[in-house]
Scaffold this active site. Structure first.
Site, short mmCIF file in Angstrom:
data_model
loop_
_atom_site.label_atom_id
_atom_site.label_comp_id
_atom_site.label_asym_id
_atom_site.label_seq_id
_atom_site.Cartn_x
_atom_site.Cartn_y
_atom_site.Cartn_z
N GLU A 1 0.87 -1.18 0.00
CA GLU A 1 0.00 0.00 0.00
C GLU A 1 0.90 1.23 0.00
OE1 GLU A 1 -3.07 -0.02 -0.51
OE2 GLU A 1 -3.52 -2.14 -0.22
N CYS B 1 -2.11 9.44 2.56
CA CYS B 1 -1.70 8.89 1.26
C CYS B 1 -2.72 9.14 0.17
CB CYS B 1 -1.41 7.40 1.39
SG CYS B 1 -2.80 6.42 2.00
#
Length: 459
Positions: free
Chosen positions: A211, A245
């Site tokens: 991720e 993010c």
């Protein structure tokens, strides 16, 4: 420490081979215990994150503890359903038979958590790995030591050490852990470190989920509802001090509405955080001095429309708007990961292509538009992990949506049932009946024209 790591892994492998984690009741009880301890420690968790980087308690609740508790409740509720073997349509070539998919745990998995959402991004993959029946070594981030400690305390209180072990430490410990043989590795962090993790995993053919991140575009066309767009962009960009993010990394705004959008952005920054944002209790700080300095360095030589004056003593950077940085500028070379928002005007689809095809595929993208054709074109033309129309960041919170990147922004996905599947191997099984055994499959083969036609109809 090397011996300690090896001993920990051996203990976990022995525990896994005992078959206890394959028992649904054991997994469910583990998740229930974890939920109970997280609930009891919720205020302490929020306080730990405030000590680490002054994260506002409201943000800690809505983006950390409540997300974790919701994931726990959903996993506890759905676990028995998820773990049932799934019957699928059988092939005529195997008639008579029944085809099934069984979900089995990988074994001993290694989870590496980041610092930006230090509690949530450690606990969500942990929940999925427990639900799937694995044993787990979890390494929290050393950059948020108070949160790392409370994660250690929570896991130690709620779970057996042979089932889940927390190993704290810095880069050296991570490197030693990556030298071990794992059955699965789950990493959240930067693309640069993700590549190192992937290379380490490749040496032992270990499956991974990565991720990562990227330069997430936020497109505002000439039909957008500008006040609402500005409001939601400011919220998504400033959440967690911009250290998210999936935050908008830069804005591409149609030239006809740029000035109006900038005005609205400034208005909402001031409404949210006041005329002196540093005194607001609702803005997190940069995680450390190094991150603060690297972000301030990006602003050198740029035209600042708003903000830009930081406080090194407090690692504070205010919401900052930057006017028309070039593609070659430092600001546009990588993911910003802070409350700095470049604003770039465009006029045509070719202008959008110049930016959106220039960068690697991002983790997220956002389009603010009241034109459904424009919305559809952006969603189909450009590749990215996920996103939203007329909002930012919100795609992350749905347990029904898989969350993950594509290309350099990540590999694999999780959240909800997808987390369970990520940490499970799908074992395909054909169960054949004994009452009929078709002789056609066995030698000697009599490949006549009639037989050939029959074979082709079976597949």
């Amino acid at each position: 420490m090397i011996n300690s790591i090896s001993e920990t892994l051996q203990e976990q492998r022995t525990f896994y081979r005992s078959q206890r984690t394959k028992e649904i009741t054991y997994r469910k009880k583990a998740l229930q215990k974890l939920e109970k301890v997280v609930l009891a420690q919720e205020d302490a968790i929020c306080e730990a994150m405030y000590l680490d980087f002054k994260k506002p308690k409201f943000e800690s609740l809505v983006s950390e503890t409540q997300v974790v508790l919701a994931e726990l409740r959903n996993s506890i509720k759905k676990l028995e359903f998820w773990t049932k073997p799934q019957k699928v349509t059988a092939s005529w070539a195997n008639f008579p038979s029944a085809d099934w998919v069984y979900y089995e745990p990988y074994g001993t998995v290694f989870i590496i958590a980041p610092w930006n959402y230090p509690f949530q991004l450690a606990m969500l993959p942990l929940i999925g790995a427990i639900a799937a029946g694995n044993t787990i070594v979890l390494k929290p981030s050393e950059l948020t030591p108070n949160t790392s400690k409370i994660i250690h305390d929570i896991v130690e209180t709620a779970l057996e050490t042979a089932h889940v072990t927390i190993i704290e430490g810095g880069v050296e410990i991570s490197q030693k852990l990556l030298q071990e043989k794992w059955d699965y590795i789950f990493f959240t962090g930067s693309s640069r470190v993700g590549q190192i993790v992937y290379e380490s995993a490749a040496k032992t053919l270990t499956p991974v989920t990565l991720e990562l991140g990227g330069k997430n575009p936020c497109i505002v066309d000439e039909t957008a509802a500008l006040p609402l767009a500005a409001k939601r962009i400011v919220w998504g960009k400033c959440l967690n001090g911009g250290q998210t993010c999936v935050a908008p990394d830069y804005i591409l705004v149609h030239k006809d509405v740029k000035d109006k959008l900038v005005s609205e952005l400034i208005k909402y920054i001031t409404l949210f955080f006041g005329s002196t944002p540093e005194t607001s209790a609702d803005l997190a700080r940069m995680v450390n001095a190094q991150h603060y300095q690297s972000l301030m360095h990006l602003l050198e030589g740029e035209e600042i429309l708003f903000g830009g004056k930081g406080n090194a003593a407090d690692n504070f950077i205010p919401p900052t708007l930057v006017n028309e940085p070039t593609l070659n500028s430092k600001l546009m070379q990588g993911e910003i990961f802070g409350p700095i928002l470049p604003i770039i005007s465009y006029e045509s689809e070719a202008d959008l292509d110049q930016y959106l095809f220039h960068f690697e595929k991002p983790l997220a993208a956002y389009i603010f538009s009241n034109n459904k054709k424009n919305q559809a074109k952006i969603l189909s033309r450009y590749s990215f992990g996920g996103g939203a129309v007329n909002d930012t960041v919100v795609q992350y919170v749905s347990k029904h949506l898989p969350f993950g990147g594509v290309g350099k922004s990540g590999l694999g996905a999780y959240h909800g049932k997808t987390s369970f599947i990520t940490f499970s191997h799908k074992k395909s099984i054909v169960k054949k009946w004994r009452w009929l055994d078709i002789p056609l499959r066995y030698p000697p083969y009599n490949l006549s024209e009639t037989i050939t036609k029959k074979i082709k109809k079976l597949f």
